[in-house]
Enzyme design. Structure first.
Site, mmCIF file in Angstrom:
data_model
loop_
_atom_site.group_PDB
_atom_site.id
_atom_site.type_symbol
_atom_site.label_atom_id
_atom_site.label_comp_id
_atom_site.label_asym_id
_atom_site.label_seq_id
_atom_site.Cartn_x
_atom_site.Cartn_y
_atom_site.Cartn_z
ATOM 1 N N HIS A 143 36.154 40.896 40.711
ATOM 2 C CA HIS A 143 36.993 41.755 39.873
ATOM 3 C C HIS A 143 37.423 42.959 40.692
ATOM 4 C CE1 HIS A 143 38.558 43.840 36.411
ATOM 5 N NE2 HIS A 143 37.758 44.869 36.637
ATOM 6 N N ASP A 182 43.257 42.448 39.315
ATOM 7 C CA ASP A 182 42.283 42.012 38.308
ATOM 8 C C ASP A 182 41.272 41.018 38.863
ATOM 9 O OD1 ASP A 182 41.095 42.048 35.769
ATOM 10 O OD2 ASP A 182 42.141 40.214 35.200
ATOM 11 N N ARG A 250 28.745 62.133 53.378
ATOM 12 C CA ARG A 250 29.373 63.394 53.783
ATOM 13 C C ARG A 250 29.800 63.395 55.244
ATOM 14 N NH1 ARG A 250 28.234 67.666 50.300
ATOM 15 N NH2 ARG A 250 29.812 68.731 51.574
#
Length: 322
Positions: A143, A182, A250
């Protein structure tokens, strides 16, 4: 997902480039081929059937054809009977050679498709192997939205409603290309390559909440879509959570990976919250991935510079005294 496979009829119908001519055995066109490997039964035609790979397509080239022609009628009949004792999906003669009469008779009797092609053996094997590799490749469904960003096949994942399609729509408006929305069909074509595509029904379409189903090809032109793309980057869009904000990457020094069908793909998690420009972050991630493929890692280069700076500062602050 259905088990990968292809029928003999599909190969005959959809691949004119193989120049296949059906000699006999049309009742067996529904036979399924479940192996991408090809077999040239040279040794088997001499009478040695141990380890005979009968589940593969049987290719008879010039050598096999000439050998069968050299046999006496009695010997040819004996070999033919033994050969057709096995369940075969189909037999193909190359170089335009005419199949021997006993082979034609047994193929018709057993309902085994028997073909000939004008193409040379080596070239034919190359062509049909490519077809079988694509048709029989291991596959799965994911998906998400697959989009080509600066040439990098980028799979956007995340829970329903997080903004995958909206992000992809903005990227398409910026000039990038949609592959699938989708449901993304993913196939492993080798030990290290994944190809993503879309079903025929959904191809070139997107669903945008509030607008419904959109035909991207009609809206943005043929240059805004493509049928398949190598998957080189996975970006998971995740709603920002203040309590876990410290867990987000980060520095980018270490490359996270996600495994699909046994292939590891670079993985990035991007927190989503109001005010963040997700499309430009996706673009930057794709460009950074291109740099990594070229052997350039900006995060590691910065880390090395920082370490060098710290070492130099330490020496200047604490000079070595004699």
């Amino acid at each position: 997902m259905p088990v990968p496979g292809i029928t003999v009829e599909t190969i005959l119908r959809d691949h004119d480039d193989l120049q296949l001519q059906l000699v006999t055995g049309e009742v067996g066109l529904s036979n399924r081929i479940n192996s991408a490997e090809i077999n040239r039964p040279g040794l088997s035609l001499t009478g040695f059937f141990d380890f005979f790979a009968n589940d593969r397509i049987q290719i008879l080239g010039k050598g096999e054809w000439a050998y069968l022609n050299s046999l006496s009628e009695e010997k040819l009949g004996e070999i033919t009977d033994k050969f057709f004792e096995f369940h075969l999906n189909c037999i193909i003669y190359t170089h335009g050679n005419e199949p021997q009469v006993p082979f034609v008779e047994r193929a018709k009797e057993k309902g085994i498709p028997l073909f000939k092609t004008e193409i040379a053996t080596h070239r034919f094997i190359t062509l049909i192997s490519q077809i079988l590799d694509r048709a029989l490749a291991p596959r799965t469904m994911r998906h998400g939205v697959l989009i080509e960003v600066f040439g990098i096949g980028t799979l956007l994942t995340g829970r329903s409603g997080v903004g995958k399609s909206e992000t992809a729509l903005e990227l398409i408006e910026r000039g990038h290309r949609l592959v699938a929305d989708d449901m993304v069909e993913i196939r492993r074509l080798s030990e290290s390559y994944l190809i993503g595509s879309c079903s025929d029904l959904l191809r070139h379409h997107m669903e945008i909440r509030g607008l419904g189903i959109l035909n991207i090809k009609d809206l943005f032109g043929v240059g805004s879509v493509r049928d398949h793309k190598l998957i080189e980057l996975i970006i998971n869009l995740k709603e920002w959570e203040e309590q876990t904000s410290g867990d987000y990457e980060r520095t980018g020094i270490e490359q996270s990976m996600e495994e699909i069908l046994g292939v590891s793909v670079p993985y990035i998690e991007i927190p989503v919250k109001p005010g963040r420009n997700i499309p430009i972050i996706v673009e930057t991630a794709a460009m950074n991935q291109r740099l990594r493929k070229m052997g350039k890692n900006s995060a590691k280069e910065f880390s090395n510079k920082l370490n060098t700076y710290i070492q130099q500062s330490s020496i200047e602050t604490n000079p070595i005294k004699d």
